[in-house]
Motif scaffolding. Structure first.
Motif, PDB file in Angstrom:
ATOM      1  N   PHE A  39      -0.766   1.275   6.755  1.00  0.00           N
ATOM      2  CA  PHE A  39       0.076   1.566   5.585  1.00  0.00           C
ATOM      3  C   PHE A  39      -0.661   2.475   4.603  1.00  0.00           C
ATOM      4  CE2 PHE A  39       1.627   0.731   1.326  1.00  0.00           C
ATOM      5  CZ  PHE A  39       3.000   0.687   1.474  1.00  0.00           C
ATOM      6  N   SER A  40      -1.940   2.134   4.339  1.00  0.00           N
ATOM      7  CA  SER A  40      -2.665   2.890   3.304  1.00  0.00           C
ATOM      8  C   SER A  40      -3.092   4.281   3.791  1.00  0.00           C
ATOM      9  CB  SER A  40      -3.869   2.092   2.790  1.00  0.00           C
ATOM     10  OG  SER A  40      -4.704   1.766   3.874  1.00  0.00           O
ATOM     11  N   GLU A  41      -3.030   4.494   5.117  1.00  0.00           N
ATOM     12  CA  GLU A  41      -3.255   5.867   5.604  1.00  0.00           C
ATOM     13  C   GLU A  41      -2.034   6.738   5.336  1.00  0.00           C
ATOM     14  OE1 GLU A  41      -4.273   5.653   9.756  1.00  0.00           O
ATOM     15  OE2 GLU A  41      -6.166   4.633   9.276  1.00  0.00           O
ATOM     16  N   ILE A  42      -0.868   6.099   5.224  1.00  0.00           N
ATOM     17  CA  ILE A  42       0.373   6.869   5.028  1.00  0.00           C
ATOM     18  C   ILE A  42       0.718   6.998   3.537  1.00  0.00           C
ATOM     19  CG2 ILE A  42       2.798   7.109   5.763  1.00  0.00           C
ATOM     20  CD1 ILE A  42       2.229   4.993   7.936  1.00  0.00           C
ATOM     21  N   PHE A  43       0.534   5.894   2.785  1.00  0.00           N
ATOM     22  CA  PHE A  43       0.971   5.889   1.382  1.00  0.00           C
ATOM     23  C   PHE A  43      -0.205   5.606   0.450  1.00  0.00           C
ATOM     24  CE2 PHE A  43       4.511   4.221   3.981  1.00  0.00           C
ATOM     25  CZ  PHE A  43       5.437   5.230   3.771  1.00  0.00           C
TER      26      PHE A  43
END
Ligand code: NAX
Ligand code: ADP
Ligand code: K
Length: 488
Positions: A39-43
């Motif tokens: 998730f944190s790689e995308i957002f």
């Protein structure tokens, strides 16, 4: 990679907890942390996040994700739809309270604007269509303007059966644990799943190997190219025969022949209608052109001996459907043991005359797109799960491999196994892409790959070349020739 059903996932979960001696809540923590990593790689942390949870283990994942995102600096808010709380949900609610992360029970969800919604209402535990507050919440999520990230599976979607006309969360991304669910492979569910990410959470490898499933998802690790012998030469790398083309459709013969050469084959002879050789020879000097005595691509002088000289044969690209007699004659004379790939109009010819199916040789791969598949079986399907059963049934009944082309091309084997492909992109929805695939599979067969390897690896590498082409150009601008140029 194996695709497991919900029952098997439950077994794997339980076995992993027992075998590795880890508590189920720790497995949940692992799932949540893998989710947060992706998730944190995308957002970025500047985006506000609202996490909507049920009270089962999918909801428990949601609570753990809320806590981990909060620790990473995201602004999170949690909504819980009140229900029967699972043990690990309860533990995670306590942990949420300890961190003073804001949450509320919802009676009717009125969504304040937020950048991202994380959907943690239901996972693979869904066992009936959603109704009431669940249905209303799903509608509110789908009507919001937010990006939606589903934990494990979009809520409301059945993992192993059709969910037609159900209320389902429309996700922008789905981050799914350990293995994709069968439902994700179905075109009818594309609108719910969005971009799919697979997140391994370390379930027991031993148990995964033991569990039997008909469904597989081909990844890089499953691809084992044949070694190219150092002393090999064009006489040992296989001689392919391609039967293709008709007036106005010679491009199909060109694309398939060129792709076959790029696949590493020693030689290709392309059999084409009378007076069309110039097109082929000018386009590809490496091809041996063989003109038919007549205006169709079917030779009257073929017999089993002449066809037997080739290591593999491909038929179909651009041939038209006018010469049923020629096709019948071809099949009746076809050598029993030579591998054969049948595509495009050759599939339509089989569909028009199903009595010819009994003449198919032993090692056959058919590569229809959905319309050709419909013609071949002479019936339509209600939903994609039914289509899959028809595909399996066709492979088992006729003892053939059949690749139903699409986003996750499905390859059904006579054993009942189905392998879904993981490569490829919508840029490949361009005229001639299928001809390129026929050429690649033919080339693999001629080099000595088994029919199973040629189908699975051919489709995988075709998609991979398409992905390279899309990166260099774009999905919009790429054309079928770019797939050939990016086959390495
Ligand atoms: N592989 C695994 O086994 C792991 C699973 N985990 C999570 O656990 C999830 C599965 O959790 P659960 O089995 O608790 O099930 P869910 O959280 O999907 O659903 C909870 C319960 O809701 C009820 N329900 C089903 N359909 C309903 C409907 N339409 N309306 C109202 N209630 C309904 C059922 O009784 C179900 O057990 C996975 O999707 C995943 O997110 C992770 O926590 C860790 C590891
Ligand atoms: N959206 C997509 N995602 C992945 N692959 C795709 C997509 N659209 C098409 N393809 C692939 O491109 C090829 C198209 O084949 P086909 O429909 O027979 O084209 P043609 O008849 O023009 O040669 C198939 O291999 C298919 O899997
Ligand atoms: K979910």
């Amino acid at each position: 990679m194996k695709i497991f059903n919900s029952e098997q996932l439950r077994l794997l979960d339980a076995y992993t907890i027992k075998e590795k001696g880890i508590a189920s809540v720790d497995l949940m923590e692992r799932a949540a942390s893998v989710f947060v990593e992706i998730f944190s790689e995308i957002f970025g942390a500047e985006e506000s996040v609202r996490i909507i949870c049920g009270t089962g283990n999918n909801g428990g994942d949601g609570l753990a994700v809320a806590r981990l995102l909060h620790q990473k600096g995201y602004t999170v808010f949690v909504d819980i739809i009140n229900g029967n709380e699972s043990a690990d949900f309860k533990i995670n609610l306590e942990r949420l309270n300890q961190q003073q992360i804001p949450w509320q029970y919802v009676a009717e969800l009125k969504l304040a604007p937020t950048d991202i919604i994380i959907d943690a209402i239901f996972g693979f535990g869904i066992n009936r269509p959603t109704t009431g507050i669940y249905q209303k919440t799903i509608a509110a999520i789908n009507e919001s303007k937010s990006k939606v990230v589903a934990i494990d599976i979009p809520s409301g979607l059945f993992p192993d059966a059709s969910s037609e006309n159900h209320s389902i969360v429309k996700a922008t991304h789905t981050i799914s644990f350990e293995s994709p669910k069968l439902a994700f492979m179905m075109p009818e569910n594309d609108k719910w799943v969005g971009k799919l990410h697979i997140a391994p959470i370390g379930l027991s490898e031993q148990k995964k190997a033991e569990l039997k499933t008909d469904y597989h998802y081909t990844l890089k690790a499953d691809i084992k190219p044949l070694a190219r012998e150092q002393f090999g030469h064009k006489g040992t790398f296989g001689h392919a025969l391609l039967i293709a083309g008709s007036k106005g459709m010679m491009g199909a013969a060109v694309l398939a022949s060129k792709a076959c050469l790029r696949s590493g084959v020693g030689k290709i002879t392309t059999h084409i209608p009378r007076d069309t050789a110039q097109i082929l020879q000018i386009s590809i000097p490496e091809v041996i052109c063989q003109e038919s005595e007549n205006k169709s691509c079917f030779s009257e002088s073929w017999n089993t001996d002449t066809l037997q000289k080739y290591d593999a044969v491909g038929i179909g690209p651009g041939i038209g459907t006018k010469n049923m007699n020629g096709f019948e004659n071809f099949l009746l004379n076809f050598p029993t043991n030579t591998p054969l790939v049948i595509d495009a109009d050759a599939i339509n010819l089989l569909g028009e005359n199903p009595s010819l199916l009994k003449y198919l040789p032993r090692n056959v791969i058919l590569t229809p797109h959905p319309k050709e598949f419909k013609t071949l079986i002479g019936q339509l399907w209600e939903n994609d799960f039914e289509k899959l059963e028809l595909l399996k049934g066709f492979a088992i009944k006729n003892g053939v491999i059949i690749c139903l082309k699409g986003h996750y091309t499905a390859m059904a084997l006579p054993s009942g196994e189905v392998h879904f492909n993981s490569t490829g992109n919508s840029g490949m929805g361009t005229a001639g892409s299928g001809d390129v695939l026929t050429g690649i599979i033919l080339g693999f067969l001629a080099q000595g790959y088994s029919v199973k390897e040629a189908a699975i690896q051919g489709v995988y590498e075709h998609g991979l070349a398409g992905d390279r082409a899309a990166t260099k150009r774009s999905e919009r601008a790429m054309i079928a020739s770019d797939i050939i140029e990016n086959f390495i």
